[in-house]
Scaffold this active site. Structure first.
Site, PDB file in Angstrom:
ATOM      1  N   GLU A 151     -28.477  59.543  66.003  1.00  0.00           N
ATOM      2  CA  GLU A 151     -27.892  60.697  66.935  1.00  0.00           C
ATOM      3  C   GLU A 151     -28.487  61.299  67.743  1.00  0.00           C
ATOM      4  O   GLU A 151     -29.001  61.501  69.179  1.00  0.00           O
ATOM      5  CB  GLU A 151     -28.057  62.098  66.059  1.00  0.00           C
ATOM      6  CG  GLU A 151     -26.288  61.962  64.887  1.00  0.00           C
ATOM      7  CD  GLU A 151     -27.514  61.561  62.741  1.00  0.00           C
ATOM      8  OE1 GLU A 151     -28.370  60.382  63.617  1.00  0.00           O
ATOM      9  OE2 GLU A 151     -27.450  62.500  62.531  1.00  0.00           O
ATOM     10  N   CYS A 172     -31.941  66.145  62.855  1.00  0.00           N
ATOM     11  CA  CYS A 172     -31.422  65.334  64.179  1.00  0.00           C
ATOM     12  C   CYS A 172     -30.136  66.894  64.221  1.00  0.00           C
ATOM     13  O   CYS A 172     -29.639  67.463  65.783  1.00  0.00           O
ATOM     14  CB  CYS A 172     -30.416  64.643  63.157  1.00  0.00           C
ATOM     15  SG  CYS A 172     -31.012  62.730  63.342  1.00  0.00           S
TER      16      CYS A 172
END
Lengths: 145, 145
Positions: A56, A87
């Site tokens: 991510e 993330c």
């Protein structure tokens, strides 16, 4: 879940497979804006010796480079596994419009924490192609035992 | 707090001043191993158009490159402001031994969240040169009004 969601999750799964081929924990992500992938990434923590090199993070940084700005309000992030707190924090700062994930992560997932780690305007959907996403993970950890 | 802590926090403040000079929110960080700085960074979110480019993220990535491995167990991260959840998550993954921060961040700090976002083995100390660290922030936000 829409057909579009499945289509883009298959792109994220392709990234996860690339991670697997490199001996990395098989997680992949894409950022989609309209009909285009504007950022993609897969886990590279081993190759880069960098614990922050999650799928991510790489996809978000790539997407903001494509956009020329640090916000991703009109975008959707697809990721094969529920994001971790790092993330989720990055997705919060980027103000991403929507997050679609595959398999839940009951041990490390962001949803274990309160208050929410996500931006209040971000819409979340979990469970898209969850079986395919978790099968990749299970197979990987089984091979490591 | 030790004299060493003040010394390294002054290094982190130097990074924060570099951020200020570039028109960035003035936060700086260094990672110290033994008697050496092995990673440093300051906030670059505007310049890089990247919401993930926080001082701590840059310093952690730099430090893991110096170490040639993704773990920072024997290291201390000095940062001028309490880390946000994203950075706390990154510090958790890196298993950093100790975190020393300057000013608290009662609005965005990692310590607002439960369970803890940090690694259970990480030792934390806040408030080192807190007045100097927060003065930089206050001056910056005042100049933006």
């Amino acid at each position: 879940m829409t057909q579009q969601d499945e289509k883009w999750m298959r792109e994220a799964l392709r990234e996860a497979q690339a991670a697997r081929a490199e001996g990395e924990i098989p997680i992949g992500a894409v950022v989609v804006w309209g009909e285009r992938v504007i950022g993609r990434g897969h886990n590279m923590t081993e190759r880069l010796h960098d614990a922050t090199a999650h799928a991510e993070m790489i996809a978000v940084t790539a997407a903001t480079q494509s956009m020329g700005g640090k916000y991703l309000e009109g975008c959707t992030l697809y990721v094969t596994v529920e994001p971790c707190p790092m993330c989720a924090g990055a997705l919060n700062w980027s103000q991403v419009g929507r997050i679609v994930y595959g398999a839940p992560d009951p041990r490390r997932g962001y949803s274990l924490f309160t208050p929410s780690l996500l931006h209040p305007k971000t819409v979340v959907e979990g469970g898209v192609l969850a079986d395919d996403c978790s099968a990749l993970m299970l197979e990987f950890f089984k091979s490591k035992r």
